[in-house]
Scaffold this motif. Structure first.
Motif, short mmCIF file in Angstrom:
data_model
loop_
_atom_site.label_atom_id
_atom_site.label_comp_id
_atom_site.label_asym_id
_atom_site.label_seq_id
_atom_site.Cartn_x
_atom_site.Cartn_y
_atom_site.Cartn_z
N LEU A 1 0.83 -1.20 0.00
CA LEU A 1 0.00 0.00 0.00
C LEU A 1 0.87 1.26 0.00
O LEU A 1 0.61 2.21 -0.73
N GLY B 1 -12.07 -1.44 -7.01
CA GLY B 1 -11.82 -0.81 -5.72
C GLY B 1 -12.69 0.40 -5.47
O GLY B 1 -13.13 1.06 -6.42
N THR C 1 -8.86 -1.48 -2.69
CA THR C 1 -8.00 -1.47 -3.88
C THR C 1 -8.70 -2.05 -5.10
O THR C 1 -8.46 -1.62 -6.23
#
Ligand SMILES: Nc1ncnc2c1ncn2[C@@H]1O[C@H](COP(=O)(O)OP(=O)(O)OP(=O)(O)O)[C@@H](O)[C@H]1O
Ligand SMILES: [Mg+2]
Lengths: 685, 354
Positions: free
Chosen positions: A30, A393, A447
């Motif tokens: 991330l 996402g 995501t």
């Protein structure tokens, strides 16, 4: 040392360690993705052009064996023409008579009626000739499949060294998507029905092989030894005693094999070149003549049911019915055919249901006109609020014109923060694994499945494999996924994974609930069961028709078709697991003062867990199978690639995409099996 | 390679037979069995340490021509394994099995098939009937293997079907028969080729007591006329005592005692064997031979007819009213001993109270 021990203490189980690792990797990804885009998209320089290699390699090989294959094709074409001629040129009265007679012999009046009315329906639908063409394909491919399957089954049984390998190959053959069989065959044999014939013979052999092996292994050891002590040679033991003793199980194989062959023959219609019923469905579907395509689909369903029920009766140890009646029916039909030959209409000319088709068209048209907005709302809600966020996402899917606002990174931060708080609370309650899983889930939804960093996916799947069964599975899973990654099919694999994942999840929840309901209420089961039976008999293809009628081409229709097909095992296994808890366990719980609900939660559910997991496993495999078929009505991903490859006769793409699909299925299968096995061991079963 | 034995050769001679299950059993056993090595117990212990299962350990015995030899033991003691070794349904790990002098462990595959077609018959605990064949086809199956024509084999099959009392049911299928009837079919099938050696692995264990008793009696009748050499397996001491000429008792793979029924009942070698016969009324199994005293002077010739082979119970009822010492005769009627009534009463009392 002292700093590590509390951590070690907190992560005291495999599950916790794995979950923690995945969360850690997820966090790193991330933070790093903005700076390292190669984490999400596999760099194309590192992609190995496997498709091209396979295309070239196979091209050479195919050229070499083509002459031999043409010869095989010629022989098979001959057999098929014969079967075709027999079925089509025999007066329909006689075909119906013979079917009815067989029905009588196998199951008395009920089965005879099924055969009679079933074929009468086919006749009246106007699809007689097309149906007989399909049947001819089945008639030629099934004996081949049975022979092949029996030989493989016997081989695996006799030579214990190859058994494991044979079983692995059978597993693989059943996970390779149906369309993927067609492309190489197409290249070898050229356009035409022989491809469908061979594909269905290959596709229908594994169930036979499995059941032959299973049946032989299950023959009572006393019976086997009695054959030895009678002084039989190995061949005599096998053919005079063991195979006949295993006949019931083998007949189950025949039944499954027939159904697989029928399914494949119909799927093979996408190749075209043969005027069969599958082609009819496809054609009418493409022309958006849903009434006609519905009717043709119904014919297929009727066929499937007649074949399934009759061959299913073979596997039941019931008395056979009188052969006298059988002969009477046949003679009567012959007499009728001769006496009435001038009066009876020719088979293809009948069409009593043209009106029905029109009516269906009409009413579907009316329905979509009147309720079109409702249908659209359903579809759009599911697409915009569930499927799309899952796919790309929340950060990309939440847009002003659908959700009414724009997603911002602040929102992401909030979502993560809330997730961390909830996870912390859960951890504090001693449910650390659950908390960590929640974090992973939030990450995935944030995501989007198709935009997950590949490292995260590999680590996640590896961790699952490790928890479910150990290092070896973990390595296997990561290895297989790694192959997909470097082959350049990764994006498409994730697309497939997303759609089938969503469908499987829905099936698990919905099917689990239905299974539970069926377990507690016999009335519910009385209703659900025939529906399940029905859904399991229908060839894959047919599921697309109603979805198309109401929701047009698109991902949502595919999603629904997958659910409709894949939900059945979940329902069945859930119910089966819950109702087959041993009586003495129930009695022990009852006498300890447990209520019905407590028994269900504390006794039945844990006991049923392995069975339910097997149901889930089946559901996953079914979903993958349907995913490929659903490419016909517009899905993206591997299924689409396979379908495109078929259209272009691109063996390389067909095989790599097919293999990728099979690998995904295999990974899912092994993971779930691992968990089921672990549960079984925990229960000492 | 036919039998090399003369008239005195036992029907079956088992010597030092081992059956060890598990991977690499054969080398492990042959290494441990080198001359001068450990005792049977020691070897077995070592094998178990290696994770192997010694199901039969160093079994040795003979079965005489026409003898009914019973092997008895608890569940899991290795009886089935032993009989499977003798019929070579499993390949023994060590030792030898001679049948009429022929080493059957050395017999080729062909010879083994031949032996089974001509000389061996076997009855199974769960019958092992072929579900897809009628009674007559089941019974005729071993004859069919020999290549005998349809008519002839049917005639022979009918003969044995009549022998086991199933005449009239020959066209039935196994699933249509009761348990007792099924085992009759099993017996008929094993007798179809008129074998010399007859193996029965707990043939009556799956039947209820009444049917079992009935079949035992019929089995004895059949044996009285056919005089086969029999190895019969059971875990029921009552059955063993009723049928056996001699009994071998097995425990955990070892044969712990071999003897006639009365020897087993009267002189158990250890508690394990004694435990079996604890509840057996001795009056029914002990014979006068074990109780009588040598002849000294005259005996009362007018007393009841006593024979050495009489059980105590029978003797008691025969001489309930006599107080004199009585003559005991052998099978030919010659006086061989004297029985004092007190001794009889005491013995019976003891037997019943124990
Ligand atoms: N094929 C095999 N592989 C491994 N172990 C075996 C095998 N067959 C038998 N055994 C073991 O050998 C031992 C003896 O078994 P066997 O069947 O001979 O006993 P049994 O005396 O016939 O018992 P029962 O009265 O239950 O039939 C058992 O501990 C069994 O587990
Ligand atoms: Mg046994």
């Amino acid at each position: 040392m002292t700093a590590r021990s509390p951590l070690k203490g907190a992560l005291d189980s495999k599950g916790k360690q794995a979950a923690a690792l995945v969360v850690l990797v997820g966090l790193v990804c991330l933070l790093a993705t903005p700076y390292a885009p190669w984490l999400v998209a596999w760099p194309s320089v590192l992609t190995v052009p496997m498709s091209d290699w396979i295309s070239q390699g196979l091209g050479v090989f195919f050229e070499a064996i083509k002459p031999a294959m043409r010869w095989v094709s010629w022989v098979l074409g001959f057999g098929m023409a014969g079967a075709n001629w027999l079925l089509v040129s025999t007066p329909w009265v006689v075909v119906i008579g013979v079917t009815t007679a067989i029905g009588w012999y196998l199951g008395g009046l009920k089965m005879a009626a099924l055969g009679f009315f079933g074929l009468l329906f086919v006749l009246a639908s106007g699809y007689w000739v097309e149906s007989m063409n399909t049947l001819a394909l089945v008639f030629v491919s099934v004996p081949l499949a049975l022979l092949l399957g029996t030989a493989i089954g016997i081989l695996a049984y006799e030579v214990s060294r190859v058994k494991k390998a044979v079983e692995a190959v059978l597993d693989l053959m059943q996970t390779i998507p149906t369309f993927a069989y067609l492309t190489p065959l197409l290249l070898l044999f050229g356009f035409g029905p022989v491809v469908g014939l061979i594909a269905s013979a290959i596709y229908a052999a594994p169930p036979m092989a499995r059941n032959v092996l299973l049946g032989l292994e299950r023959v009572d050891s006393d019976i086997k030894e009695a054959a030895v002590m009678s002084g039989g040679t190995r061949a005599q033991q096998l053919f005079l005693v063991e195979l006949p003793s295993a006949m019931t199980q083998i007949m189950v194989g025949v039944n499954q094999s027939l159904m697989a062959a029928l399914s494949m023959v119909i799927i093979a219609a996408v190749i075209g070149g043969f005027n069969d019923i599958g082609w009819e469905v496809l054609l009418t579907m493409r022309k958006a003549q849903f009434g006609q395509s519905f009717l043709a689909g119904l014919v297929i369903v009727v066929f499937a049911i007649v074949i399934d029920r009759m061959s299913g009766a073979l596997a039941q140890e019931r008395r056979r019915y009188s052969t006298r009646v059988v002969w009477w029916i046949i003679v009567a039909s012959l007499v009728a055919a001769i006496a009435l030959r001038d009066i009876l209409p020719a088979a293809g000319t009948l069409s009593y249901f043209g009106g029905v088709a029109d009516t269906v068209d009409q009413s579907v048209g009316d329905f979509t006109r009147n309720y079109g907005s409702t249908l659209d709302t359903v579809k759009n809600t599911a697409m915009f609020y569930v499927l799309l966020p899952l796919r790309i996402g929340l950060d990309d899917a939440v847009l002003p014109f659908t959700w009414g606002f724009q997603w911002t990174s602040a929102m992401s931060a909030w979502v993560y923060a809330i997730g961390v708080v909830v996870a912390a609370v859960l951890a504090w309650q001693g449910r650390l694994t659950l908390g960590l899983c929640l974090l992973v889930l939030i990450g995935v939804i944030e995501t989007g499945v198709t935009q997950l960093p590949w490292i995260f996916v590999l680590v996640g799947v590896g961790a699952l494999g490790w928890v479910s069964s150990g290092w070896r599975l973990s390595v296997l899973c990561v290895g297989l996924l790694g192959l997909i990654l470097i082959s350049g099919l990764w994006d498409r694999a994730l697309l497939s994974l997303y759609l089938s994942g969503a469908a499987v999840f829905t099936c698990a929840v919905l099917g689990g609930a239905l299974g539970l309901w069926a377990a507690v209420s016999t009335t519910a089961w009385a209703v659900i069961r025939p529906v399940c039976d029905m859904l399991q008999t229908i060839p894959l293809f047919v599921f697309l028709i109603p979805m198309l009628m109401f929701f047009q081409i698109g991902e949502f229709s595919a999603f629904l078709a997958i659910i409709a097909y894949a939900i059945v095992p979940m329902i069945r296994y859930t119910r089966h697991g819950l109702v087959t808890t041993p009586d003495d366990m129930i009695e022990a719980a009852t006498s300890s003062g447990a209520t019905e609900w407590q028994i269900l939660r504390e006794v039945r559910a844990p006991y049923a867990a392995p069975t339910i997991l097997l149901g889930l496993n089946q559901t996953i495999l079914y979903a993958f199978a349907m995913l490929v078929i659903a490419a016909l009505i517009g899905t993206t991903g591997l299924g689409q690639s396979i379908y495109i490859a078929l259209g272009r006769a691109d063996v390389g793409l067909g095989i790599t995409a097919g293999a990728a699909m099979a690998m995904l299925a295999l990974v899912a299968d092994r993971l779930v099996q691992g968990f089921a096995e672990e549960r079984r061991n925990a229960l000492g079963l | 390679m036919t039998g090399t034995g003369g008239p005195d050769t036992p029907a079956i001679a088992v010597d030092g037979l081992w059956q060890v299950f598990g991977e690499g059993a054969r080398p492990a056993l042959s290494e441990l069995l080198t001359p001068g090595a450990a005792t049977t117990d020691g070897v077995a212990r070592r094998l178990k340490e290696q994770g192997l299962i010694p199901a039969v350990q160093d079994a040795s015995f003979t079965v005489k021509e026409g003898e009914l030899f019973v092997i008895m033991g608890l569940s899991g003691s290795g009886k089935s394994t032993l009989i499977r070794c003798m019929s070579r349904l499993v390949e023994p790990t060590g030792g030898s099995v001679l049948m009429a002098g022929e080493d059957i462990l050395a017999a080729s595959k062909r010879r083994m098939i031949e032996l089974r077609r001509e000389k061996l018959g076997m009855v199974f605990q769960h019958f092992g009937l072929f579900p897809h064949m009628s009674v007559i086809d089941n019974v005729a199956f071993p004859i069919k293997m020999k290549g005998v024509g349809l008519k002839e084999r049917r005639a022979r099959a009918m003969e044995v079907i009549e022998l086991v009392g199933l005449g009239g049911r020959e066209d039935a299928y196994p699933r249509e028969l009761s348990g007792g009837q099924r085992q009759r079919v099993g017996i008929a099938r094993s007798l179809a080729v008129n074998p010399d050696v007859w193996f029965l692995d707990e043939p009556f264990s799956a039947l209820d007591p009444l049917i079992r008793r009935q079949l035992q009696d019929e089995f004895l009748n059949i044996q009285a006329t056919l005089r086969k050499s029999i190895v019969f397996i059971t875990h029921d001491i009552g059955e063993a005592l009723k049928l056996a000429d001699r009994i071998a008792i097995m425990r955990d793979g070892v044969i712990v005692q071999i003897g006639t029924p009365s020897e087993i009942v009267l002189n158990p070698v250890d508690d394990y064997v004694g435990e079996f016969s604890r509840d057996i009324p001795k009056g029914r199994h002990m014979t006068l031979a074990a109780l009588m005293e040598p002849v000294r002077g005259e005996t009362d010739a007018g007393g009841p007819e006593l024979r050495t082979a009489m059980t105590l119970d029978d003797a008691l009822s025969a001489c309930a009213l006599t107080f004199q010492p009585m003559a005991v005769r052998d099978g030919d009627g010659k006086v061989v001993g004297v029985l004092r009534p007190e001794a009889l009463a005491r013995a019976v009392g003891e037997a019943h109270s124990s």
